[in-house]
Each structure stands twice: as C-alpha cells, then as structure tokens.
Design an enzyme around this catalytic site. Sequence first.
Site, PDB file in Angstrom:
ATOM      1  N   HIS A 177       0.903  -1.277  -0.238  1.00 41.10           N
ATOM      2  CA  HIS A 177       0.023   0.166  -0.029  1.00 41.10           C
ATOM      3  C   HIS A 177       0.847   1.253   0.113  1.00 41.10           C
ATOM      4  O   HIS A 177       2.031   1.194   0.689  1.00 41.10           O
ATOM      5  CB  HIS A 177      -0.980  -0.203   1.372  1.00 41.10           C
ATOM      6  CG  HIS A 177      -1.989   0.950   1.185  1.00 41.10           C
ATOM      7  ND1 HIS A 177      -1.700   2.211   1.687  1.00 41.10           N
ATOM      8  CD2 HIS A 177      -3.132   1.001   1.078  1.00 41.10           C
ATOM      9  CE1 HIS A 177      -2.828   3.092   1.556  1.00 41.10           C
ATOM     10  NE2 HIS A 177      -3.725   2.384   1.192  1.00 41.10           N
ATOM     11  N   CYS A 200      -3.590   2.408  -4.239  1.00 44.17           N
ATOM     12  CA  CYS A 200      -4.803   3.255  -3.617  1.00 44.17           C
ATOM     13  C   CYS A 200      -4.792   4.624  -4.335  1.00 44.17           C
ATOM     14  O   CYS A 200      -3.790   5.523  -4.201  1.00 44.17           O
ATOM     15  CB  CYS A 200      -4.330   3.359  -2.276  1.00 44.17           C
ATOM     16  SG  CYS A 200      -5.608   4.272  -1.305  1.00 44.17           S
ATOM     17  N   HIS A 218      -7.549  -0.071  -4.019  1.00 38.37           N
ATOM     18  CA  HIS A 218      -8.403   1.051  -3.261  1.00 38.37           C
ATOM     19  C   HIS A 218      -8.802   1.898  -4.231  1.00 38.37           C
ATOM     20  O   HIS A 218      -8.065   3.021  -4.616  1.00 38.37           O
ATOM     21  CB  HIS A 218      -7.776   1.415  -1.958  1.00 38.37           C
ATOM     22  CG  HIS A 218      -7.435   0.370  -1.094  1.00 38.37           C
ATOM     23  ND1 HIS A 218      -6.533   0.588   0.037  1.00 38.37           N
ATOM     24  CD2 HIS A 218      -7.506  -0.902  -1.026  1.00 38.37           C
ATOM     25  CE1 HIS A 218      -6.283  -0.349   0.650  1.00 38.37           C
ATOM     26  NE2 HIS A 218      -6.975  -1.546   0.036  1.00 38.37           N
ATOM     27  N   ASP A 226     -12.902   2.842  -1.344  1.00 44.07           N
ATOM     28  CA  ASP A 226     -12.285   3.124  -0.196  1.00 44.07           C
ATOM     29  C   ASP A 226     -13.084   3.802   0.650  1.00 44.07           C
ATOM     30  O   ASP A 226     -14.077   3.935   0.679  1.00 44.07           O
ATOM     31  CB  ASP A 226     -10.896   3.561  -0.628  1.00 44.07           C
ATOM     32  CG  ASP A 226      -9.886   3.450   0.311  1.00 44.07           C
ATOM     33  OD1 ASP A 226      -9.945   2.885   1.625  1.00 44.07           O
ATOM     34  OD2 ASP A 226      -8.792   3.953   0.103  1.00 44.07           O
ATOM     35  N   HIS A 227     -12.264   4.729   1.718  1.00 40.97           N
ATOM     36  CA  HIS A 227     -13.008   5.509   2.955  1.00 40.97           C
ATOM     37  C   HIS A 227     -14.223   6.181   2.134  1.00 40.97           C
ATOM     38  O   HIS A 227     -14.221   6.586   0.967  1.00 40.97           O
ATOM     39  CB  HIS A 227     -12.014   6.613   3.167  1.00 40.97           C
ATOM     40  CG  HIS A 227     -10.812   5.967   3.648  1.00 40.97           C
ATOM     41  ND1 HIS A 227      -9.498   7.049   3.842  1.00 40.97           N
ATOM     42  CD2 HIS A 227     -10.328   4.829   3.892  1.00 40.97           C
ATOM     43  CE1 HIS A 227      -8.542   6.062   4.179  1.00 40.97           C
ATOM     44  NE2 HIS A 227      -8.770   5.059   4.160  1.00 40.97           N
ATOM     45  N   TYR A 285     -14.855   3.835   7.362  1.00 38.38           N
ATOM     46  CA  TYR A 285     -15.504   2.770   7.076  1.00 38.38           C
ATOM     47  C   TYR A 285     -16.867   2.247   7.693  1.00 38.38           C
ATOM     48  O   TYR A 285     -17.005   1.271   8.086  1.00 38.38           O
ATOM     49  CB  TYR A 285     -14.419   1.546   7.840  1.00 38.38           C
ATOM     50  CG  TYR A 285     -12.891   1.505   6.901  1.00 38.38           C
ATOM     51  CD1 TYR A 285     -12.899   1.038   5.633  1.00 38.38           C
ATOM     52  CD2 TYR A 285     -12.019   2.277   7.319  1.00 38.38           C
ATOM     53  CE1 TYR A 285     -11.821   0.896   5.033  1.00 38.38           C
ATOM     54  CE2 TYR A 285     -10.670   2.459   6.489  1.00 38.38           C
ATOM     55  CZ  TYR A 285     -10.554   1.667   5.565  1.00 38.38           C
ATOM     56  OH  TYR A 285      -9.486   1.521   4.655  1.00 38.38           O
TER      57      TYR A 285
HETATM   58  C1  DNO Z   1      -6.338   2.993   5.110  1.00 44.01           C
HETATM   59  C2  DNO Z   1      -5.806   1.663   4.632  1.00 44.01           C
HETATM   60  C3  DNO Z   1      -4.587   1.331   5.133  1.00 44.01           C
HETATM   61  C4  DNO Z   1      -4.266  -0.070   4.567  1.00 44.01           C
HETATM   62  C5  DNO Z   1      -2.805  -0.482   5.032  1.00 44.01           C
HETATM   63  C6  DNO Z   1      -2.276  -1.876   4.182  1.00 44.01           C
HETATM   64  O1  DNO Z   1      -7.659   3.312   5.288  1.00 44.01           O
HETATM   65  O2  DNO Z   1      -6.101   1.557   3.219  1.00 44.01           O
HETATM   66  O3  DNO Z   1      -4.609   1.125   6.540  1.00 44.01           O
HETATM   67  O4  DNO Z   1      -5.088  -1.029   4.907  1.00 44.01           O
HETATM   68  O5  DNO Z   1      -1.890   0.605   4.884  1.00 44.01           O
HETATM   69  O6  DNO Z   1      -1.383  -2.444   5.358  1.00 44.01           O
END
Ligand code: DNO
Length: 360
Positions: A207, A245, A274, A319-320, A333
């Site tokens: 990531h 991401c 993501h 994602d978020h 989340y």
């Molecule tokens: C945040 C996530 C990160 C991700 C980590 C992977 O929202 O995308 O915490 O899970 O960096 O290790």
Amino acid sequence: MKMTFRWYGSKADPIPLRYIKQIPGMTGLMGLLDKPAGAVWEEDEVRALVHEVHEAGLELEVIESVNVHEDIKLGLPSRDAYIENYRATIRRLARYGVKVIVYNFMPVFDWLRTDLARLIPEDGSNSLYFDEKDLGEMGPLEIVRRTADGSNGFTLPGWEPERLSQLEETLRGYEGMTDDRLRENFRYFLDGVIPVCEEAGVRMACHPDDPAWPIFGLPRIAHSQADFDQLVALHDSPANTLCLCTGSLGSDPANDVPAMIRHFGQMNRIGAMHVRNVKHLGYHHFREAAHLSSEGDLDLYAIMKAVHDCCPDTYIRPDHGRMIWDEQGRPGYGLYDRALGAAYLNGLWEAIEKREEFSS
Ligand code: DNO
C-alpha cells in the site's frame, strides 16, 4: 475485476456480513484478523474466519493487512524471527484460498489524518481530512491521542494500542534512518517472503504512503511512480506488487493516477486496488470526497478505464467513505457511503464494458 469490501471481523466491525452481501455485485472481502504486527496467524483463527465469510456467501481472497513488524522496517537483528512468522502466515493463508496480501512499509504510522470527521458544509456529511499546518502544531504523540479520541471507540488500522504504547521508543529507533536504508530493509523483507509467495501462489501488494509525502521527518519510500518503480525492482517477481490506492497517491496532485494504473497494470504489478476520490484544498491539504468524479479532483472514469484496459482481473474495493445518513461508524469505514461507492464503480465498469462491446 472483483468488487470487494473491507471488513474488520465480527468482533470489531458493526457491519454484519449479510449487509455486505446485499451490496449489488459484491464478491467478497478484503478481510483481516486483529493480530499484532509480527504474530503468526494461527490455523484455527484463519479457518474460523474463512468459514464465517464463506458461510455468508462471500469470498476471502484478499487479506488486508498482515502488518510488518517495526523491527523489520528498522532492520534490527530480531527481524529474522518476524520474517519467519510472516512466511508461516503466508503459507497458512494460501492453504485457505487467499491470493493477495495487502501490507505497507510505512515507518511507525499507517495512514494519517488531522481530522477524522471534518464537516462538509455543502451537505452536512463529514469525512477524513488532512492539513499539514495542523500537524506542525501537534507532533506525533498528540496526533495519536487525537486520533484515538476521534475514532468513535474503534481502533484504526495501523494504530493498534500495543504499538502506541511504544511510540516514543519506536520514533527514537528511526533517528538517522535514510530512504536508502529503509529501502534496503524492504529488500531484505521481500527476499525473505517473495519466494514463499511464489511457491504458495500468493501476491504481496504494498500500500502507498498516505498521505503521499513524508511526515514528521520519517522516511517514506512509497508515494510516487518513481518510488514504486524502485520497489517492484527490489525483488523482481509477479508476486511483488502494489496495492494501488487512488486516494493515497491522489493526495499529491503531482501523481497522475490513471497513468500509474496503466504503467503498473501493464507490468502486471497491481495485486489489488483501493478506489476513492479526494478533494485538494491547498498545499498538503485535502479532504476525502464522495466517490463520484465531480465531487473531488480525481477522474474515476479514467481510473476505471485504465483498470479495464491494463489490469482487468484485479481486486477492487471502494475506499474510505464519508459519514452520511447519521451513521456512527468507524471513520472512513461506515457502510452507506462505501456501498454507494461500490455501486458507482460497478456502474462505471458496466458502461465501459458495454461501450467496448457495442463499438466492436
Ligand atoms: C487505510 C488503509 C490502510 C491499509 C494499510 C495496508 O484506510 O487503506 O490502512 O489497509 O496501509 O497495510
């Protein structure tokens, strides 16, 4: 493309698996076990998790995250034992059908924000927010305290309590650490785990740094195309991939996210993605936005088109999300806005596919 959803496990996540199953097009999870960095994931725990997810009619082909112990990042002699544990966990997860492990190599902190619930005045929702100016006044311990206070009682990924208690000592360990040394420690880790992944049929997906620049003077080596070119070359294997991401990389307007997807997709170095949007507010200053392109500064159509053209078989998760409809969830989340995000991304995908079908 397989659409997935991040889930923290039935003890830690208020969202029941059946709600996730009810999101159209959802195939499975990017799931995790709540384990301290460095620990082996035990057979019975993995079996129980996989069973629970399968019972709900979902797949568990991606794990996010198996966290890398700080001693590995610091290059301490104790790293060998932690790498051995990591190798054992990879083998075990592979036996239970896991194909991708998402992880990160960020020193001390995982993702970081200065406000976990910034009001979006236009519609009364709130979202994660970052302004480097606020960080300057705070310092690492203060930001950690604030993050814990602002997280609605949930533990945030990367902010596990057992790590926080050692924060000062860990920060001292990084004094004098350079990008090059961190990269060498990364190579040592990859040399230890990638051969096991190749044997077991698992891909490691790193990531990016979030936000996409160094914080608190700590080295960070994973936030641009040039960085990832170096990282994938450290141990050249299809099992050494990135978790692309869009929001993390997209926090820096200098990163051309669709171009990066094309670049690493064509190299077969994207293990998972993501996908979300971000709104730039100034230098090192942004807030997270709804997934829809017009709500932020990323072009989600161009992103999904690049995925479709260059890595169509990858795993994606929305994602978020923002907090909407009065949901009280884990910051970033909650259920609702991420479900909207998944529906939107699936809609873009269908349009891209049909357009190609009709024009061929
Ligand atoms: C945040 C996530 C990160 C991700 C980590 C992977 O929202 O995308 O915490 O899970 O960096 O290790």
